[in-house]
Scaffold this active site. Structure first.
Site, mmCIF file in Angstrom:
data_model
loop_
_atom_site.group_PDB
_atom_site.id
_atom_site.type_symbol
_atom_site.label_atom_id
_atom_site.label_comp_id
_atom_site.label_asym_id
_atom_site.label_seq_id
_atom_site.Cartn_x
_atom_site.Cartn_y
_atom_site.Cartn_z
ATOM 1 N N HIS A 29 -3.695 1.875 0.568
ATOM 2 C CA HIS A 29 -2.574 2.221 1.416
ATOM 3 C C HIS A 29 -2.665 3.685 1.843
ATOM 4 C CE1 HIS A 29 0.171 -1.317 -0.007
ATOM 5 N NE2 HIS A 29 -1.038 -1.706 0.367
ATOM 6 N N GLU A 52 -0.498 6.036 1.620
ATOM 7 C CA GLU A 52 -0.017 6.946 0.581
ATOM 8 C C GLU A 52 -1.083 7.147 -0.507
ATOM 9 O OE1 GLU A 52 3.562 4.293 1.749
ATOM 10 O OE2 GLU A 52 1.369 4.199 1.750
ATOM 11 N N CYS A 103 5.611 0.962 -0.421
ATOM 12 C CA CYS A 103 5.765 -0.270 -1.182
ATOM 13 C C CYS A 103 5.909 0.077 -2.661
ATOM 14 C CB CYS A 103 4.578 -1.199 -0.954
ATOM 15 S SG CYS A 103 3.031 -0.566 -1.657
ATOM 16 N N CYS A 145 2.744 1.834 -4.263
ATOM 17 C CA CYS A 145 2.630 3.254 -3.930
ATOM 18 C C CYS A 145 3.767 4.059 -4.548
ATOM 19 C CB CYS A 145 2.619 3.441 -2.415
ATOM 20 S SG CYS A 145 1.121 2.816 -1.622
#
Length: 351
Positions: A266, A268, A293, A296
């Site tokens: 992701h 992040e 999410c 993360c």
């Protein structure tokens, strides 16, 4: 602040200018060389005009503004008075526009409206001047030339506007209400505040994403300095997701399913990995164009991020918010001033 208004014939440029003058305290700036051309374009370009027609239009226009010999004189005037509120409808040349766009106090706003509505406004204007209105077909031809002609077309101006208003309302009352709601004179449109700036960088990072499910970008910031950026996609040396590298993302399953089999990092995660624990200290802010999410979120809490700022929601915002709240990480959503295309309210009366 200087707002430049451009757009098609009878799109509402002068109605917006009048609103800014009457309701927001702006003052009108005009070019002497443009006055007669503007009259011909917007009042008589389709028909033969008599001198009395021009004088009628001249007297009906605002006479409270400042007149300048050329665009350079206008620009120099505003540069020395940039903290004032100024508006002009005399942005018409690409070279002039480029000069104006270099200044941090200038905002280019385009205004458009349906051609049928613009024709009705034109007809009403001609009748008020006791002149014969043109048929719709003739107006469309003139409007197309005004906008798209290779030599004089205005579309190169409207395409570069920071704010684009679609004026489908014919009621001045509704138009004024809509203009008040969007706060066209918001200075954040000129120079974005820090939240806006870093969120734009996150959105730019998202454009590099190769994930087939969703483009996401992230920026880590400490003391208003960028530490790292990240976007989602498959890890280094693996085939890109958009080239088939992640079977899960390419299977077409709905969001939130099969996450344990997803090979994509992701945004992040990439930003956190790029920064490293030693560079993430107290006061570090994570900007992400999508709310993190759960996966993360727990990592954000672990590395010591102080604040998370996001622009778009996700399907697990409440769960992520609960974790961040327990970890004493501030979470907030940022909504910048509306730029781009903005639809103004519709009505049935004549502007």
């Amino acid at each position: 602040m200087l707002i430049g208004l451009c757009g098609g014939i009878c799109s509402g440029k002068h109605a917006v200018a009048e609103y800014l003058i009457q309701e927001e305290g702006f003052q009108l700036l005009e070019l002497k060389s443009r006055k007669e051309t503007r009259i011909l374009e917007e009042s008589g370009g389709l028909c033969q005009l008599q001198p009395s027609d021009l004088s009628h239009k001249e007297s009906s226009s605002s006479s409270t503004g400042f007149l300048f010999e050329d665009a350079e004189a206008l620009l120099n005037f505003v540069t020395k008075r940039w903290q004032g509120l100024w508006v002009t409808t005399d942005i018409w040349d690409s070279a002039v526009m480029d000069r104006f766009l270099q200044r941090p106090f200038f905002l280019l706003v385009s205004i458009d409206a349906p051609v049928s509505l613009r024709w009705r406004r034109f007809v009403d204007r001609r009748r008020k001047m006791q002149l014969l209105p043109p048929p719709l077909e003739e107006f469309v031809l003139w409007s197309d030339k005004h906008l798209y002609d290779k030599n004089i077309g205005r579309v190169y101006l409207t395409d570069r506007a920071q704010v684009r208003l679609f004026n489908s309302s014919s009621s001045l009352q509704e138009l004024h209400k809509a203009l008040k709601a969007i706060n066209l004179a918001d200075e954040k449109r000129l120079r974005p505040h820090w939240d806006h700036y870093f969120m734009e960088l996150a959105s730019l990072a998202a454009q590099r994403s190769n994930c087939m499910k969703r483009r996401v970008g992230c920026v880590l910031v400490r003391e208003r300095r960028v530490i790292s950026t990240g976007y989602n996609g498959t890890p280094r040396h693996l085939t890109n997701c958009n080239e088939g590298g992640c079977p899960r993302c390419n299977s077409g399953e709905g969001g939130g399913r099969g996450l344990s089999t997803c090979l994509c990092l992701h945004a992040e995660e990439n930003a956190l990995l790029e920064a490293g624990r030693e560079r993430i200290r107290e006061g570090t802010i994570l900007y992400c164009d999508t709310c993190p999410c759960l996966t993360c979120t727990v990592k954000i809490a672990q590395v010591g991020i102080s604040e998370v700022v996001y622009s778009q929601g996700y399907n697990m915002d409440n769960d992520s918010a609960a974790i961040l709240r327990e970890a004493n990480v501030r979470l907030r959503q940022f909504s910048p001033p509306r730029n781009g295309l903005i639809y103004l309210e519709e009505s049935d009366n004549t502007a």
